[in-house]
Design an enzyme around this catalytic site. Structure first.
Site: not given
Ligand code: 7PJ
Length: 283
Positions: A228, A262
């Protein structure tokens, strides 16, 4: 560390997630299909192979997403989102031993993917779309509630907080209350501070530093910072050079008690998790 307490075992469809341990969730973004059927099949195969490699590397969850949250991304209709996500959910369910998380805010996608074998609903909008609370409740699946203000398209327009961590905690508590009102009990909820969503670099860093205080909400935390811009901004790195910064944050999140990380880089993050676990398991 104890791992036998029943409250740490979260049923996710036909699998159970043991939240006494830290888990890695691998990110699987489904890109738009190309025009020919040949392209569609090969993309599905490529996605499945990618999922398989993340499972082999140690991912206990695969997060399947068919709607981009990037500012300026084209809106995707529910049908289009479902057509992207459903085939891969079906294939992963049939062929891999992993919990399928679906990154969606769309009620129809929640209902249909739950039927096809999804084990977790991951909604960056915290079930705020019309019908999402009821749809999630009807699936019986656990839900990850994430903090974000506004919509992905406008969320970075000058976000302001007095105390970002307190306001994130209050938001998540309010969403948990909304969930309780439709029968989604606290035991089914995972919470996420929402790094990079409606937050400046300083907001993200402060929230990260103080994320332990979110444990007061009593639910496991999921952290998503992989590649990010908060890493890019802090280190002046383009997106292809954010791995080491991301691993530092993964280690820090884990020591602050996050239970699900994640990430895009599953193998590398698993080494972080296993190394910390080895030290913490020592006498
Ligand atoms: C997140 C997500 C996060 C959760 C995305 C990216 C953007 N779901 N989906 N937490 N980010 N729960 O992966 O850069 O931080 S999409």
């Amino acid at each position: 560390m104890t791992s036998s307490s029943s409250s740490t075992r979260l049923p996710c469809g036909n699998r159970v997630l043991d939240l006494a341990q830290t888990h890695v969730m691998g990110i699987l973004n489904i890109t738009p299909d190309s025009f020919s059927d040949g392209g569609r099949f090969s993309q599905l195969d490529a996605a499945l192979r990618h999922a398989e490699s993340m499972v082999r590397a140690g991912a206990t969850l695969i997060d399947v997403g068919g709607e981009s949250t990037r500012p300026g991304a084209r809106a995707v209709s529910p049908l289009e989102e479902l057509e992207r996500v459903a085939p891969i959910v079906e294939r992963i369910h049939r062929e891999l031993d992993v919990i399928i998380s679906v990154d969606t805010s769309t009620p129809a996608v929640m209902r249909e993917t739950a039927r096809l074998g999804a084990g977790l609903i991951n909604d960056v909008r915290s079930l705020r779309r019309d019908g999402a609370l009821d749809a999630a409740a009807a699936t019986g699946l656990p839900v990850c509630l994430m903090h974000m203000l506004g919509e992905p398209g406008d969320m970075q327009d000058n976000p302001q907080y007095q105390d970002v961590t307190k306001e994130v905690a209050a938001f998540l508590a309010e969403r948990m209350a909304q969930c309780a009102a439709v029968g989604i009990e606290a035991e089914r909820i995972i919470l996420d501070p929402g790094f990079g969503f409606a937050k400046t670099l300083q907001h993200n860093l402060s929230l990260f530093k103080h994320m332990d205080s979110l444990h007061a909400l009593g639910r496991p935390l999921l952290v998503g910072v992989s590649r990010k811009s908060m890493i890019g901004q802090a280190l002046s790195r383009p997106v292809g050079e954010r791995l080491y910064g991301g691993l530092a944050l993964a280690a820090l999140a884990m020591t602050k008690g996050a239970r699900i990380l994640r990430v895009h880089d599953v193998a590398e993050t698993m080494d972080v998790v296993r190394m910390i676990t080895a030290v913490e398991s020592a006498e």
